[in-house]
Design an enzyme around this catalytic site. Sequence first.
Site, PDB file in Angstrom:
ATOM      1  N   GLU A  89      15.166   0.104  -9.631  1.00 10.90           N
ATOM      2  CA  GLU A  89      15.898   1.056  -8.740  1.00 10.90           C
ATOM      3  C   GLU A  89      16.421   0.609  -7.474  1.00 10.90           C
ATOM      4  O   GLU A  89      15.556  -0.292  -6.956  1.00 10.90           O
ATOM      5  CB  GLU A  89      15.293   2.323  -8.824  1.00 10.90           C
ATOM      6  N   CYS A 102      18.132  -0.365  -0.044  1.00 13.06           N
ATOM      7  CA  CYS A 102      16.801  -0.701  -0.423  1.00 13.06           C
ATOM      8  C   CYS A 102      16.800  -1.317  -1.497  1.00 13.06           C
ATOM      9  O   CYS A 102      17.333  -0.982  -2.713  1.00 13.06           O
ATOM     10  CB  CYS A 102      16.043   0.785  -0.190  1.00 13.06           C
ATOM     11  N   CYS A 109       4.706  -2.820 -10.340  1.00 11.47           N
ATOM     12  CA  CYS A 109       3.970  -3.361  -9.089  1.00 11.47           C
ATOM     13  C   CYS A 109       2.523  -3.277  -9.623  1.00 11.47           C
ATOM     14  O   CYS A 109       2.148  -2.612 -10.351  1.00 11.47           O
ATOM     15  CB  CYS A 109       4.119  -2.622  -7.994  1.00 11.47           C
ATOM     16  N   CYS A 113      -1.495   1.259  -5.458  1.00 12.60           N
ATOM     17  CA  CYS A 113      -1.237   2.246  -4.100  1.00 12.60           C
ATOM     18  C   CYS A 113      -1.568   3.681  -4.954  1.00 12.60           C
ATOM     19  O   CYS A 113      -0.584   4.083  -5.785  1.00 12.60           O
ATOM     20  CB  CYS A 113      -0.287   2.218  -3.197  1.00 12.60           C
ATOM     21  N   CYS A 116       1.866   6.016  -5.220  1.00 14.15           N
ATOM     22  CA  CYS A 116       3.175   5.357  -5.260  1.00 14.15           C
ATOM     23  C   CYS A 116       3.245   5.367  -6.654  1.00 14.15           C
ATOM     24  O   CYS A 116       2.545   5.033  -7.475  1.00 14.15           O
ATOM     25  CB  CYS A 116       3.088   3.891  -4.870  1.00 14.15           C
ATOM     26  N   CYS A 335       9.889   5.382  -3.708  1.00 10.93           N
ATOM     27  CA  CYS A 335       9.516   4.308  -4.373  1.00 10.93           C
ATOM     28  C   CYS A 335       9.395   4.435  -5.931  1.00 10.93           C
ATOM     29  O   CYS A 335       8.321   5.110  -6.335  1.00 10.93           O
ATOM     30  CB  CYS A 335       8.394   3.739  -3.770  1.00 10.93           C
TER      31      CYS A 335
HETATM   32  N1  SAH Z   1       5.169  -2.867  -1.712  1.00 17.97           N
HETATM   33  C1  SAH Z   1       5.841  -2.731  -0.481  1.00 17.97           C
HETATM   34  C2  SAH Z   1       7.271  -2.331  -0.627  1.00 17.97           C
HETATM   35  C3  SAH Z   1       7.432  -0.902  -1.019  1.00 17.97           C
HETATM   36  S1  SAH Z   1       8.039   0.023   0.407  1.00 17.97           S
HETATM   37  C4  SAH Z   1       5.070  -2.085   0.484  1.00 17.97           C
HETATM   38  O1  SAH Z   1       3.961  -1.469   0.007  1.00 17.97           O
HETATM   39  O2  SAH Z   1       5.360  -1.916   1.485  1.00 17.97           O
HETATM   40  C5  SAH Z   1       7.934   1.296   0.080  1.00 17.97           C
HETATM   41  C6  SAH Z   1       7.157   2.159   1.133  1.00 17.97           C
HETATM   42  O3  SAH Z   1       7.096   3.242   0.505  1.00 17.97           O
HETATM   43  C7  SAH Z   1       5.936   1.734   1.470  1.00 17.97           C
HETATM   44  O4  SAH Z   1       5.421   1.824   2.825  1.00 17.97           O
HETATM   45  C8  SAH Z   1       5.114   2.769   0.424  1.00 17.97           C
HETATM   46  O5  SAH Z   1       3.712   2.697   0.711  1.00 17.97           O
HETATM   47  C9  SAH Z   1       5.936   4.017   0.583  1.00 17.97           C
HETATM   48  N2  SAH Z   1       5.629   4.759  -0.375  1.00 17.97           N
HETATM   49  C10 SAH Z   1       5.345   4.613  -1.778  1.00 17.97           C
HETATM   50  N3  SAH Z   1       5.333   6.076  -2.365  1.00 17.97           N
HETATM   51  C11 SAH Z   1       5.423   6.664  -1.536  1.00 17.97           C
HETATM   52  C12 SAH Z   1       5.675   8.234  -1.307  1.00 17.97           C
HETATM   53  N4  SAH Z   1       5.217   8.865  -2.541  1.00 17.97           N
HETATM   54  N5  SAH Z   1       5.922   8.807  -0.443  1.00 17.97           N
HETATM   55  C13 SAH Z   1       6.113   8.147   0.757  1.00 17.97           C
HETATM   56  N6  SAH Z   1       6.006   6.910   0.766  1.00 17.97           N
HETATM   57  C14 SAH Z   1       5.875   6.197  -0.155  1.00 17.97           C
END
Ligand code: SAH
Length: 348
Positions: A89, A102, A109, A113, A116, A335
């Site tokens: 997406e 984006c 992945c 985390c 996420c 994400c």
């Molecule tokens: N893997 C990379 C790229 C993903 S970027 C990274 O970790 O940076 C997406 C961003 O959104 C990252 O900062 C991630 O930690 C954050 N993110 C993921 N899920 C989220 C959520 N549910 N709410 C807010 N931020 C989120």
Amino acid sequence: MFDTLLNYDFSEVEKVCLDLGEPKFRAKQIFEGVYSGKKISEISNISKALKEKLLERFVDTPISLHTKLIGKDGTIKYVYKLADNNIVEGVFMSYKYGNTLCVSTQVGCRMGCKFCASTLGGLIRNLTAGEILAQVLFVNRDNGGDLKNRKVTNVVLMGSGEPLDNYDNVIKFFNLVSAENGINISQRNISLSTCGLVPQIRQMAELNLQITLTISLHAPNDEMRKKIMPIANKYSLKELIDAVKFYFNKTKRRIVFEYSLISGENDSFYCADELSKLLKGLACHVNLIPLNEVKERGMTGTNRKKAYAFADRLEKNGISATVRRTMGADIEGACGQLRAKILKNEEV
Ligand code: SAH
């Protein structure tokens, strides 16, 4: 089997033409066709025979539209289908100063985390450079843009996947997307976001790219970070911050830190003060984003009032910070959320 012409730069497309027994100048027509977002079969100024020869080697298009949702604030969420039927997406956001897309860098992945959605089903596979580029070209065309009149002006690698876990393809993507004879998006308008793969940050620093490095921090100390980000077990914050300083010293590009505020977890003034100490003296900016709630994860976002108070506290401590607008919350903007829903066959 699923190779795309978008994996090749202009001189390589010229070689393809020669290989196929075609004059070199055809490369320009082919290159401009696919860079304007067209499928090979849609390029009107090359012969049917040439298209057939190209289609024996390359997919007609590496991505096609699966789902498109337009949010109340104009944010557009795209779900694309890849040639092997996997889905990824993207989100397209319009701002006063330009339009940001984006992009995803992996199907799924493996970083794990806890907040996420992208990582819920693990990693399926890396995207190729051409598949990442295809997202930019597709959305540019879908919004009425072409090579001369670009509608996508900024790119952030913040969709699903960990870009530095797909290092070679991502670096190749940077070169392709910023090439002058292509869509020519300046590296200064590109941000790479990472959960903090230290060796790759150092490796990338040596390339002297002009992209903005964004670090997903989300916690002010190792103990808290380990609870929500498994990568913290591999690299300490000290190692991460050292690598970030190295990146800054090499590139002179200000670093951005992403900090998602999770209610009752990382949003106290104590955390703001610790974060300030950690970042003291670094040329950086902190983006605060109240967590976009992911049902599967059982965590909630900090309310906006408290988020602003957290930002004020950082500012008082001398750390530049802003609370980001949460865009596209009504269309599963965060994400991996929409993909996760589609994979579960929920209504979107
Ligand atoms: N893997 C990379 C790229 C993903 S970027 C990274 O970790 O940076 C997406 C961003 O959104 C990252 O900062 C991630 O930690 C954050 N993110 C993921 N899920 C989220 C959520 N549910 N709410 C807010 N931020 C989120």
